[in-house]
Write a protein that holds these residues in place. Structure first.
Motif, mmCIF file in Angstrom:
data_model
loop_
_atom_site.group_PDB
_atom_site.id
_atom_site.type_symbol
_atom_site.label_atom_id
_atom_site.label_comp_id
_atom_site.label_asym_id
_atom_site.label_seq_id
_atom_site.Cartn_x
_atom_site.Cartn_y
_atom_site.Cartn_z
ATOM 1 N N VAL A 181 46.464 5.400 25.558
ATOM 2 C CA VAL A 181 47.381 5.470 25.493
ATOM 3 C C VAL A 181 48.162 5.610 26.868
ATOM 4 O O VAL A 181 48.994 5.926 27.317
ATOM 5 N N VAL A 182 46.512 5.996 27.825
ATOM 6 C CA VAL A 182 46.839 5.637 28.942
ATOM 7 C C VAL A 182 47.052 4.831 29.614
ATOM 8 O O VAL A 182 48.699 4.812 30.568
ATOM 9 N N ARG A 183 46.417 3.810 29.789
ATOM 10 C CA ARG A 183 47.589 2.390 30.411
ATOM 11 C C ARG A 183 48.744 2.128 29.821
ATOM 12 O O ARG A 183 49.297 1.517 30.398
ATOM 13 N N LEU A 184 48.782 2.549 28.309
ATOM 14 C CA LEU A 184 50.008 1.978 27.301
ATOM 15 C C LEU A 184 50.947 3.132 28.323
ATOM 16 O O LEU A 184 52.290 2.479 28.844
ATOM 17 N N LEU A 185 51.272 3.979 28.655
ATOM 18 C CA LEU A 185 52.052 5.116 29.920
ATOM 19 C C LEU A 185 51.725 4.670 30.810
ATOM 20 O O LEU A 185 53.398 4.353 31.541
ATOM 21 N N GLN A 186 50.791 4.137 31.583
ATOM 22 C CA GLN A 186 50.785 3.855 33.029
ATOM 23 C C GLN A 186 52.022 2.341 33.056
ATOM 24 O O GLN A 186 52.774 2.355 33.722
ATOM 25 N N THR A 187 51.672 1.556 32.018
ATOM 26 C CA THR A 187 52.432 0.714 32.059
ATOM 27 C C THR A 187 53.988 0.110 31.824
ATOM 28 O O THR A 187 54.824 -0.330 32.613
ATOM 29 N N ILE A 188 54.410 1.600 31.075
ATOM 30 C CA ILE A 188 56.050 1.812 30.625
ATOM 31 C C ILE A 188 56.201 2.372 32.312
ATOM 32 O O ILE A 188 57.739 1.860 32.263
ATOM 33 N N PHE A 189 55.730 3.581 32.821
ATOM 34 C CA PHE A 189 56.253 3.561 33.788
ATOM 35 C C PHE A 189 56.848 2.913 34.901
ATOM 36 O O PHE A 189 57.486 2.798 35.501
ATOM 37 N N ALA A 192 59.140 0.271 33.893
ATOM 38 C CA ALA A 192 61.125 1.676 34.192
ATOM 39 C C ALA A 192 61.264 1.738 35.786
ATOM 40 O O ALA A 192 61.364 1.449 36.543
ATOM 41 N N THR A 193 59.961 1.922 36.450
ATOM 42 C CA THR A 193 59.467 1.668 37.633
ATOM 43 C C THR A 193 60.348 0.485 38.542
ATOM 44 O O THR A 193 61.248 0.266 39.625
ATOM 45 N N GLN A 194 59.999 -0.511 37.964
ATOM 46 C CA GLN A 194 59.778 -1.717 38.786
ATOM 47 C C GLN A 194 61.355 -2.206 38.629
ATOM 48 O O GLN A 194 62.431 -3.075 39.694
ATOM 49 N N VAL A 195 62.205 -1.694 37.852
ATOM 50 C CA VAL A 195 63.394 -2.912 37.026
ATOM 51 C C VAL A 195 64.788 -1.235 37.149
ATOM 52 O O VAL A 195 65.713 -1.632 37.072
ATOM 53 N N GLY A 196 64.321 -0.044 38.387
ATOM 54 C CA GLY A 196 65.420 0.964 38.512
ATOM 55 C C GLY A 196 65.262 1.627 37.744
ATOM 56 O O GLY A 196 67.108 2.210 37.387
ATOM 57 N N ALA A 197 64.988 1.825 36.027
ATOM 58 C CA ALA A 197 65.537 3.030 35.335
ATOM 59 C C ALA A 197 65.634 3.958 35.346
ATOM 60 O O ALA A 197 65.035 4.988 36.608
ATOM 61 N N LEU A 209 59.305 2.605 15.961
ATOM 62 C CA LEU A 209 58.794 3.035 17.447
ATOM 63 C C LEU A 209 59.965 2.823 18.793
ATOM 64 O O LEU A 209 59.202 1.520 18.335
ATOM 65 N N HIS A 210 61.477 3.546 19.405
ATOM 66 C CA HIS A 210 61.740 2.673 20.034
ATOM 67 C C HIS A 210 61.587 2.972 21.183
ATOM 68 O O HIS A 210 61.546 4.435 21.482
ATOM 69 N N ILE A 211 61.565 2.403 22.438
ATOM 70 C CA ILE A 211 61.641 2.621 23.692
ATOM 71 C C ILE A 211 62.305 1.918 24.212
ATOM 72 O O ILE A 211 62.080 0.420 24.426
ATOM 73 N N ARG A 212 63.112 2.782 24.691
ATOM 74 C CA ARG A 212 64.500 2.378 25.685
ATOM 75 C C ARG A 212 64.412 2.576 27.131
ATOM 76 O O ARG A 212 63.689 3.955 27.538
ATOM 77 N N PHE A 213 65.015 1.420 27.753
ATOM 78 C CA PHE A 213 65.098 2.622 29.791
ATOM 79 C C PHE A 213 66.582 2.596 29.968
ATOM 80 O O PHE A 213 67.277 1.619 28.964
ATOM 81 N N ARG A 214 66.958 3.241 30.028
ATOM 82 C CA ARG A 214 68.553 3.441 31.097
ATOM 83 C C ARG A 214 68.507 3.054 32.885
ATOM 84 O O ARG A 214 68.183 3.216 32.991
ATOM 85 N N ILE A 215 69.403 1.685 32.410
ATOM 86 C CA ILE A 215 69.232 1.412 33.828
ATOM 87 C C ILE A 215 71.011 0.917 34.023
ATOM 88 O O ILE A 215 71.365 0.670 33.178
ATOM 89 N N ASP A 216 71.338 1.162 35.638
ATOM 90 C CA ASP A 216 72.360 1.786 35.628
ATOM 91 C C ASP A 216 73.415 2.531 34.777
ATOM 92 O O ASP A 216 75.025 1.469 34.447
ATOM 93 N N GLY A 217 72.727 3.527 33.820
ATOM 94 C CA GLY A 217 73.728 4.192 33.304
ATOM 95 C C GLY A 217 74.044 3.888 31.525
ATOM 96 O O GLY A 217 74.686 4.018 30.914
ATOM 97 N N VAL A 218 73.336 2.370 30.966
ATOM 98 C CA VAL A 218 73.003 2.021 30.010
ATOM 99 C C VAL A 218 71.843 1.670 29.483
ATOM 100 O O VAL A 218 71.367 1.157 29.941
ATOM 101 N N LEU A 219 71.612 1.679 27.908
ATOM 102 C CA LEU A 219 70.399 2.218 27.222
ATOM 103 C C LEU A 219 69.528 0.492 27.022
ATOM 104 O O LEU A 219 70.536 0.252 26.234
#
Length: 567
Positions: A181-189, A192-197, A209-219
């Motif tokens: 769970v920790v490695r999954l969350l770290q990878t998600i962060f 997200a940081t890499q693509v500027g979410a 379970l859906h995991i979505r990023f908001r990038i440039d105002g769009v999910l």
């Protein structure tokens, strides 16, 4: 291609008359003192740009110089080289040309890197020069963590199986950093940081379970995972946010800080019970960013000049308005950065503190202990401030205290949720603020929105749709067909969206004596008439159309943003 020869960068630039002997000697002395690369010293001292160095290397070595921003990168080619090597050697495979691979390198004179790249690719290679900054940005975009996230989600799912696990103990157990769970969350962060979410949404659905990023105002959907892992993610996030892990029936808000890719990220977290479990939304605030600069947020020169003059007045209220996510906070912090000097005392009252600025007293509102906007604002005014920022005029009490502060010698900056600049004074009156306060305190209202910018790597002419043609006719009349309109085709640089980055559209209403008099005497029709004359057609819509004509955004994007308040 034959193995490159080592080139002395300073001598090459001197030989090509791109730097002077004095600049070379100064750079060599600084390099000896700091240990940094010579090329970096040249760039940071403003002697040459990265593109000039890259062009000089290309000429010297008789190899191409490729502008990655205009190059159509192919994902399967790029990923022939693992991310670790790409970052280490500042290199990227660009094209399979049959008997060899074309590889872009920031420093094609690096002999060790050349040998290692050839060994990793197991092919003959030919070199091209690329700009290092562009290369690192491309690596950030293209080496996504999608597969890794999916794999870790499956690993967590298998780890859970059908067992009931005490997640309360998860935060206390040894070796927690290795837990799935920790490695999954770290990878998600990381991703997200890499693509500027700006936001991460973790949303339990009926079967997944859906995991979505908001990038440039769009999910954008990042990944779908088994619904069984949702509780473990929510509980782990509650633990690190110090929320009540046993409370699943009520919404909760919290925050925590995390270091991702050597950047300090402040995370605002909100949990909410839904039909299929707890939905978690996290806002990512990068505290490692540069200084916020009003000149770089896309404000038209005329509005920027007037806005700067207004915020430097000794007292009054300045409001920035727009919907959630329209960049209001960025504008206000840009103003604070300009106003921040040792001769003034600045206090901010926020919920939450989104950016940390040195030299400013920032206060976090906490409703749980009755530390409300109005209460903090009253206390702040007893601290002898020159400038006060109130995160939001949420209620009549806060608005009236802010107005009184503006009348008694303070410059007050704040935000309000209204559709445009003209309707903002009317909204204050609706909130119960006395007419004389609006007339005497309010200095200006800046309304703004954010529009997505066409990706600079894949712009293409685009024919207007009938509804777009009709919409533009409202601003351009019969000249609609005199212009060429653009859109983004979609490429690896923009993840196929056609857009990359956002910029602001603005309108500014400056309160004149006539407007203040109309507001004070409750003459609404005259106020509206005078306000429209004062703005003079320089509306949000007109600014959006100007960006369309400059090829910076699409007609559909301009319509999407400005129709928010025209409907």
């Amino acid at each position: 291609m034959t193995r490159p020869e080592k080139i002395r960068l300073g001598e090459m630039l001197l030989r090509q008359r791109l730097i002077s002997e004095e600049q070379l000697q100064a750079a060599l002395a600084e390099q000896k003192r700091s240990g940094r690369k010579l090329g970096r010293v040249f760039v940071e001292n403003g002697f040459v740009t990265e593109d000039v160095i890259s062009g000089a290397l290309a000429r010297q070595m008789n190899i191409p110089f490729i502008h990655l921003k205009q190059y159509n990168l192919k994902l399967q080619i790029v990923r022939m080289m693992p991310e670790m090597q790409a970052r280490r050697f500042r290199a990227m495979p660009l094209e399979d040309q049959g008997d060899h691979i074309l590889v872009g390198m920031a420093d094609p004179t690096d002999l060790f890197a050349y040998d290692e790249i050839a060994r990793v690719l197991k092919r003959n290679i030919k070199l091209a020069v690329v700009n290092e900054n562009d290369l690192l940005q491309a690596i950030d975009r293209l080496y996504r963590r999608t597969e890794e996230i999916t794999t870790l989600a499956r690993e967590l799912e298998q780890d859970l199986g059908d067992n009931v696990i005490d997640f309360t103990a998860l935060g206390m157990s040894a070796g927690i950093e290795d837990a799935p769970v920790v490695r999954l969350l770290q990878t998600i962060f990381d991703d997200a940081t890499q693509v500027g979410a700006s936001d991460i949404h973790i949303e339990p659905q009926e079967r997944s379970l859906h995991i979505r990023f908001r990038i440039d105002g769009v999910l954008h959907l990042q990944t779908e995972a088994d619904i069984r892992i949702a509780p473990s993610l929510a509980l782990r996030l509650k633990l690190i946010s110090e929320l009540q892990i046993s409370e699943k029936r009520l919404p909760q808000d919290g925050r925590f800080s995390i270091t991702v890719r050597r950047q300090l990220i402040d995370v605002r977290i909100s949990t909410m019970p839904t039909q299929y479990g707890e939905s978690v939304v996290m806002r990512l605030l990068n505290q490692s960013g540069g200084i916020l600069d009003l000149a770089k947020i896309g404000m038209p020169p005329d509005i920027l000049r007037r806005f700067r003059a207004i915020i430097h007045r000794p007292n009054g209220l300045v409001l920035v308005t727009g919907p959630t996510g329209s960049g209001k906070t960025t504008t206000l912090y840009g103003a604070l950065t300009e106003l921040n000097d040792a001769s003034k005392k600045l206090i901010t009252v926020e919920d939450p503190v989104e950016y940390r600025l040195s030299g400013i007293n920032q206060v976090q509102v906490n409703e749980k202990i009755d530390l409300s906007f109005s209460r903090v604002l009253r206390s702040a005014l007893r601290q002898d401030p020159d400038i006060v920022l109130v995160g939001e005029m949420r209620d009549p009490e806060t608005a009236q205290i802010g107005m009184r502060a503006a009348m008694t010698g303070h410059m007050v900056l704040s935000t309000l949720h209204t559709n445009d600049a003209i309707s903002t004074p009317v909204r204050l009156l609706d909130m119960g603020v006395p007419h004389f306060m609006v007339g005497s305190s309010l200095q200006a209202v800046l309304a703004q929105r954010l529009v997505r910018v066409i990706c600079e790597s894949c712009p293409d002419p685009f024919p207007l749709q009938p509804n777009e043609h009709e919409w533009l006719r409202g601003e351009l009349g019969d000249k609609v067909d005199d212009y060429e309109y653009m859109h983004g085709r979609g490429c690896t640089h923009c993840n196929g969206t056609g857009y990359r980055g956002r910029t602001g559209v603005y309108e500014l209403l400056e309160m004149t004596n006539e407007l203040a008099t109309a507001a004070t005497h409750d003459d609404l029709p005259r106020f509206m008439q005078l306000a429209q004359t004062q703005i003079g057609g320089n509306t949000l819509r007109r600014h959006a159309v100007r960006l369309v004509l400059e090829g910076k955004t699409t007609v559909s994007e301009a319509m999407r943003v400005t129709n928010q308040f025209e409907d």
